[in-house]
Design a protein around this motif. Structure first.
Motif, PDB file in Angstrom:
ATOM      1  N   GLN A   1       1.127  -1.333   0.577  1.00 32.02           N
ATOM      2  CA  GLN A   1      -0.504  -0.227  -0.286  1.00 32.02           C
ATOM      3  C   GLN A   1       0.917   1.036  -0.198  1.00 32.02           C
ATOM      4  O   GLN A   1       0.405   2.543  -0.735  1.00 32.02           O
ATOM      5  N   ASP A   2       2.338   1.384   0.444  1.00 32.44           N
ATOM      6  CA  ASP A   2       3.074   2.187   0.690  1.00 32.44           C
ATOM      7  C   ASP A   2       3.658   2.166  -0.699  1.00 32.44           C
ATOM      8  O   ASP A   2       3.997   0.871  -1.373  1.00 32.44           O
ATOM      9  N   ARG A   3       3.649   3.638  -1.453  1.00 33.95           N
ATOM     10  CA  ARG A   3       3.762   3.643  -3.041  1.00 33.95           C
ATOM     11  C   ARG A   3       5.093   2.960  -2.926  1.00 33.95           C
ATOM     12  O   ARG A   3       5.870   2.846  -4.401  1.00 33.95           O
ATOM     13  N   TYR A   4       6.372   3.345  -2.778  1.00 36.40           N
ATOM     14  CA  TYR A   4       7.173   2.973  -2.263  1.00 36.40           C
ATOM     15  C   TYR A   4       7.817   1.967  -2.271  1.00 36.40           C
ATOM     16  O   TYR A   4       8.823   0.959  -2.860  1.00 36.40           O
ATOM     17  N   LEU A   5       7.398   1.147  -1.279  1.00 39.35           N
ATOM     18  CA  LEU A   5       7.620  -0.242  -1.199  1.00 39.35           C
ATOM     19  C   LEU A   5       6.947  -1.090  -2.556  1.00 39.35           C
ATOM     20  O   LEU A   5       7.928  -2.009  -2.595  1.00 39.35           O
ATOM     21  N   PHE A   6       5.778  -0.790  -2.962  1.00 42.00           N
ATOM     22  CA  PHE A   6       5.490  -0.873  -4.494  1.00 42.00           C
ATOM     23  C   PHE A   6       6.411  -0.831  -5.439  1.00 42.00           C
ATOM     24  O   PHE A   6       6.596  -1.929  -6.089  1.00 42.00           O
ATOM     25  N   ALA A   7       6.354   0.263  -5.719  1.00 39.17           N
ATOM     26  CA  ALA A   7       8.142   0.345  -6.775  1.00 39.17           C
ATOM     27  C   ALA A   7       8.806  -0.918  -6.753  1.00 39.17           C
ATOM     28  O   ALA A   7       9.378  -1.483  -7.454  1.00 39.17           O
ATOM     29  N   LEU A   8       9.692  -0.815  -5.120  1.00 39.37           N
ATOM     30  CA  LEU A   8      10.632  -1.652  -4.643  1.00 39.37           C
ATOM     31  C   LEU A   8       9.759  -3.209  -5.443  1.00 39.37           C
ATOM     32  O   LEU A   8      11.332  -3.610  -5.821  1.00 39.37           O
ATOM     33  N   GLY A   9       8.777  -3.833  -5.069  1.00 38.43           N
ATOM     34  CA  GLY A   9       8.400  -4.854  -5.574  1.00 38.43           C
ATOM     35  C   GLY A   9       8.304  -4.779  -7.070  1.00 38.43           C
ATOM     36  O   GLY A   9       9.029  -5.612  -7.306  1.00 38.43           O
ATOM     37  N   LEU A  10       7.646  -3.790  -7.417  1.00 45.14           N
ATOM     38  CA  LEU A  10       7.775  -4.327  -9.349  1.00 45.14           C
ATOM     39  C   LEU A  10       9.193  -3.877  -9.871  1.00 45.14           C
ATOM     40  O   LEU A  10       9.535  -4.887 -10.448  1.00 45.14           O
ATOM     41  N   PHE A  11      10.455  -3.197  -9.064  1.00 45.40           N
ATOM     42  CA  PHE A  11      11.560  -3.135  -9.701  1.00 45.40           C
ATOM     43  C   PHE A  11      12.337  -4.359  -9.472  1.00 45.40           C
ATOM     44  O   PHE A  11      13.572  -4.826 -10.390  1.00 45.40           O
ATOM     45  N   ALA A  12      12.481  -4.888  -8.037  1.00 43.59           N
ATOM     46  CA  ALA A  12      13.347  -5.897  -8.013  1.00 43.59           C
ATOM     47  C   ALA A  12      12.712  -7.254  -8.898  1.00 43.59           C
ATOM     48  O   ALA A  12      13.344  -8.168  -9.418  1.00 43.59           O
ATOM     49  N   GLY A  13      11.726  -7.211  -8.893  1.00 43.64           N
ATOM     50  CA  GLY A  13      10.650  -8.555  -9.798  1.00 43.64           C
ATOM     51  C   GLY A  13      11.410  -7.894 -11.293  1.00 43.64           C
ATOM     52  O   GLY A  13      12.021  -9.064 -12.378  1.00 43.64           O
ATOM     53  N   ILE A  14      11.940  -7.114 -11.820  1.00 45.69           N
ATOM     54  CA  ILE A  14      12.670  -6.640 -13.066  1.00 45.69           C
ATOM     55  C   ILE A  14      13.560  -6.772 -12.924  1.00 45.69           C
ATOM     56  O   ILE A  14      14.095  -7.781 -13.794  1.00 45.69           O
ATOM     57  N   VAL A  15      14.232  -6.342 -11.719  1.00 43.79           N
ATOM     58  CA  VAL A  15      15.594  -7.168 -11.622  1.00 43.79           C
ATOM     59  C   VAL A  15      15.769  -8.763 -11.785  1.00 43.79           C
ATOM     60  O   VAL A  15      16.274  -9.515 -12.357  1.00 43.79           O
ATOM     61  N   ARG A  16      15.174  -9.534 -11.278  1.00 46.26           N
ATOM     62  CA  ARG A  16      15.334 -11.314 -10.863  1.00 46.26           C
ATOM     63  C   ARG A  16      14.470 -11.190 -12.045  1.00 46.26           C
ATOM     64  O   ARG A  16      14.306 -12.574 -11.790  1.00 46.26           O
ATOM     65  N   GLY A  17      13.175 -11.451 -12.895  1.00 45.49           N
ATOM     66  CA  GLY A  17      12.878 -11.741 -14.310  1.00 45.49           C
ATOM     67  C   GLY A  17      11.805 -12.544 -13.500  1.00 45.49           C
ATOM     68  O   GLY A  17      10.798 -13.046 -14.240  1.00 45.49           O
ATOM     69  N   ASN A  18      11.220 -11.608 -12.666  1.00 50.73           N
ATOM     70  CA  ASN A  18       9.374 -12.367 -11.985  1.00 50.73           C
ATOM     71  C   ASN A  18       8.375 -11.359 -12.424  1.00 50.73           C
ATOM     72  O   ASN A  18       9.011  -9.451 -12.485  1.00 50.73           O
ATOM     73  N   LEU A  19       7.494 -11.679 -13.206  1.00 52.85           N
ATOM     74  CA  LEU A  19       6.326 -10.774 -13.447  1.00 52.85           C
ATOM     75  C   LEU A  19       5.296 -10.030 -12.712  1.00 52.85           C
ATOM     76  O   LEU A  19       4.597 -11.280 -11.190  1.00 52.85           O
ATOM     77  N   SER A  20       5.173  -9.074 -12.571  1.00 56.11           N
ATOM     78  CA  SER A  20       4.143  -8.799 -11.384  1.00 56.11           C
ATOM     79  C   SER A  20       2.949  -8.868 -12.046  1.00 56.11           C
ATOM     80  O   SER A  20       2.305  -8.088 -13.027  1.00 56.11           O
ATOM     81  N   LEU A  21       1.743  -9.510 -11.345  1.00 59.77           N
ATOM     82  CA  LEU A  21       0.558 -10.033 -11.739  1.00 59.77           C
ATOM     83  C   LEU A  21      -0.036  -8.269 -10.657  1.00 59.77           C
ATOM     84  O   LEU A  21       0.225  -8.640  -9.439  1.00 59.77           O
ATOM     85  N   LEU A  22      -1.415  -7.677 -11.707  1.00 55.32           N
ATOM     86  CA  LEU A  22      -1.750  -6.218 -11.110  1.00 55.32           C
ATOM     87  C   LEU A  22      -3.153  -6.571 -11.431  1.00 55.32           C
ATOM     88  O   LEU A  22      -4.249  -6.387 -12.646  1.00 55.32           O
ATOM     89  N   PRO A  23      -3.777  -7.531 -10.879  1.00 50.79           N
ATOM     90  CA  PRO A  23      -5.388  -7.944 -10.631  1.00 50.79           C
ATOM     91  C   PRO A  23      -5.972  -6.656 -10.559  1.00 50.79           C
ATOM     92  O   PRO A  23      -5.814  -5.851 -10.124  1.00 50.79           O
ATOM     93  N   ASN A  24      -7.438  -6.735 -11.074  1.00 42.69           N
ATOM     94  CA  ASN A  24      -8.319  -5.288 -10.978  1.00 42.69           C
ATOM     95  C   ASN A  24      -9.070  -5.552  -9.948  1.00 42.69           C
ATOM     96  O   ASN A  24      -9.139  -3.842  -9.217  1.00 42.69           O
ATOM     97  N   SER A  25      -8.798  -6.307  -9.471  1.00 41.40           N
ATOM     98  CA  SER A  25     -10.025  -6.563  -8.099  1.00 41.40           C
ATOM     99  C   SER A  25      -8.984  -7.418  -7.005  1.00 41.40           C
ATOM    100  O   SER A  25      -8.411  -8.704  -7.364  1.00 41.40           O
TER     101      SER A  25
END
Lengths: 97, 444
Positions: free
Chosen positions: B51-75
């Motif tokens: 819920q914290d946008r910085y921590l969300f961004a860490l998760g997204l960018f760490a996933g990019i570095v590691r090669g993990n796909l981030s799933l962003l469901p509507n609900s």
């Protein structure tokens, strides 16, 4: 301590009814405001079932009628909107008009 | 293979984020990203519920570095998440708070302890065609359809958006968003724009108008506000002092000219609007108080085929049929004539009537049902007509709540004996309008 006890023992029922009517009117609810009980939940899947958008609408009406702005970072909103009584108590403590 | 640096080329000490009153520079952000990347298991898809946008961004960018796909469901309603988990059994849930769904393997995202000497680690190079995120549209059947977002295209579309926005603000800004960032608009405008476009990300997602004012006050100037018509109207009506803004942007629902004018008057800053879709991402901008015309991003082209418009170009995987009705004026400009009737967007969250109808029809005791948006325009509350003898409105609300976000719960629920379906089983628009006029407008 004794003050808290007395305020909890004697809730402001007139204000409570005013707040109930205000919520019903602000959100165009079908509910009869007089049937909303003091301990009824406002937010979430119990009671009135208000959501995050409803809370913003209610907060706007509160700011106009009672002269203060709600803030999410200073208070626990789940507690404030936990019940009609907790919201009424919060308004009573913060109102400037 | 084309590769791109994870972050734009900026000095190590450049501030890229603000969180809880602390400025975070580019070296620290990268340090935090790489630290989280080391904790991520390879090859597992991520469900990022931070819920914290910085921590969300860490998760997204760490996933990019590691090669993990981030799933962003509507609900993020419980049943929706479990349906997602059924399709991706090895889903790993990233979170930053106690309120997480049950039945998921969890990984808590936290910043690393401060570095002794903040130097910039080597910049990861990312393949342009690496899939980094899956976003979902509802699909005509109501079943969520995944769309892949690849790194190179996200970088390019973010740069195109940044060029457009920074031209209006006079340069990169500190960016505050009131919108959820698990959807394309909030993701592009409040996460990617600051981090890939040279601005400053703000971790907070303020809720009440006073929170918006306080969060803006805590940011350095120039400041840019990312919002929706609903949040904007709520902010303006509060009539409180708002710190100076370089500009603000609204999207997701039509912004009336009146609201845009009021915002520019009260906030003394230009109001931009962004047009886009989940499939295409952001595509065009306009300043509604100056012109009704939308100006496309470079490298996107639109083709009209009959009633439909098709978008193609550098930022999309393939040609995308738009759900809205557009009038093309020239290669760069169009008018938006009508929004797709099926899409529902409330305060930055999106769903579709097809999905909602699909869910309500599967509830116990419901024989027939139809959701509708009684009043066109911004931030309206959905209503539903339901044929369900013996079932209460409360039971229907409770049933829906497991599948859909609370902002899409219908109010009122109107019980009827039958719905006016035609021979093909559809409810004609005129018949639905008749129901609305009879049951909703009369009492309003």
């Amino acid at each position: 301590m004794s003050q808290e006890q007395s305020s909890a023992a004697a809730p402001d029922t007139a204000l409570e009814r005013e707040v109930a009517a205000m919520i019903v009117s602000a959100l165009n609810l079908d509910n009869n405001p007089d049937e909303i009980k003091a301990e009824d939940a406002l937010y979430g899947d119990e009671g009135l079932g208000l959501d995050s958008i409803d809370i913003l609408e209610v907060a706007l009406v509160i700011s106009k009628r009672f002269g203060f702005q709600l803030k999410a970072d200073s208070e626990d909103n789940f507690r404030i909107f936990g019940s009609l009584r907790s919201l009424t108590d919060y308004i009573a403590a913060h109102r400037t008009k | 293979m084309t590769t791109l640096p994870l972050l734009p080329d900026l000095p190590a000490h450049q501030i890229v984020a603000f969180r809880q009153g602390q400025a975070i520079n580019r070296a620290v952000f990268l340090h935090d990203v790489l630290g989280l990347a080391q904790r991520l298991p390879a090859d597992r898809p991520l469900l990022n519920l931070c819920q914290d946008r910085y921590l969300f961004a860490l998760g997204l960018f760490a996933g990019i570095v590691r090669g993990n796909l981030s799933l962003l469901p509507n609900s993020t309603a419980p049943e929706s998440l479990h349906a997602l988990q059924a399709q991706h059994p090895d889903l790993l849930c990233l979170h930053d708070h106690a309120d997480v769904p049950s039945g998921f393997e969890l990984l808590r995202v936290e910043p690393r302890p401060p570095m002794p000497s903040p130097t910039l680690p080597p910049m990861p190079q990312i393949a342009a065609d690496q899939p980094v995120a899956l976003v979902f549209t509802s699909g005509s059947t109501g079943t969520p359809q995944p769309h892949i977002k690849r790194f190179g295209r996200l970088v390019n579309i973010t740069r195109a958006g940044a060029a457009r926005i920074w031209a209006e603000t006079g340069g990169p800004c500190a960016v505050l968003g009131t919108v959820p960032f698990q959807h394309m608009y909030g993701l592009e405008s409040s996460v990617l724009l600051p981090l890939l476009g040279g601005g400053i990300l703000c971790a907070e997602r303020p809720y009440f108008p006073a929170d918006v004012a306080a969060a803006l006050e805590a940011l350095p100037t120039p400041r840019f506000l990312v919002t929706t018509p609903f949040h904007l109207r709520n902010l303006l009506e509060a009539q409180i002092p708002i710190p100076p803004l370089a500009a603000l942007v609204s999207a997701t629902a039509p912004l009336t000219r009146e609201l845009a004018l009021q915002a520019e008057r009260q906030l003394d800053a230009p109001v931009l609007e962004i047009y886009g879709s989940t499939e295409t991402g952001q595509m065009a901008t306009r300043i509604p108080t100056r012109t009704e015309q939308w100006t496309l991003f470079p490298e996107i082209s639109l083709i009209r085929e009959g009633e439909t418009t098709i978008a193609s170009g550098a930022y999309t995987e393939q040609d995308i049929v738009l759900g809205d009705v557009l009038e093309l004026l020239d290669a760069q400009h169009f008018h938006l004539l009508g929004r797709g009737a099926d899409m529902i967007n409330i305060a930055g969250k999106r769903s579709s009537l097809a999905f909602l109808n699909n869910v309500i029809l599967r509830l116990p005791g419901v024989r027939d049902a139809a959701f509708c948006l009684p009043h066109d325009g911004e931030a309206s509350r959905l209503a539903a007509f339901v044929v369900a003898p013996g079932v209460t409105a409360r039971e229907i609300q409770q049933g829906l709540r497991a599948y859909v976000d609370a902002v899409f719960l219908p109010r009122p629920i109107i019980f009827v004996d039958s719905l006016p379906r035609n021979a093909t089983g559809k409810i004609p628009a005129a018949a639905l309008a008749g129901l609305i006029a009879t049951h909703l407008d009369a009492g309003a």
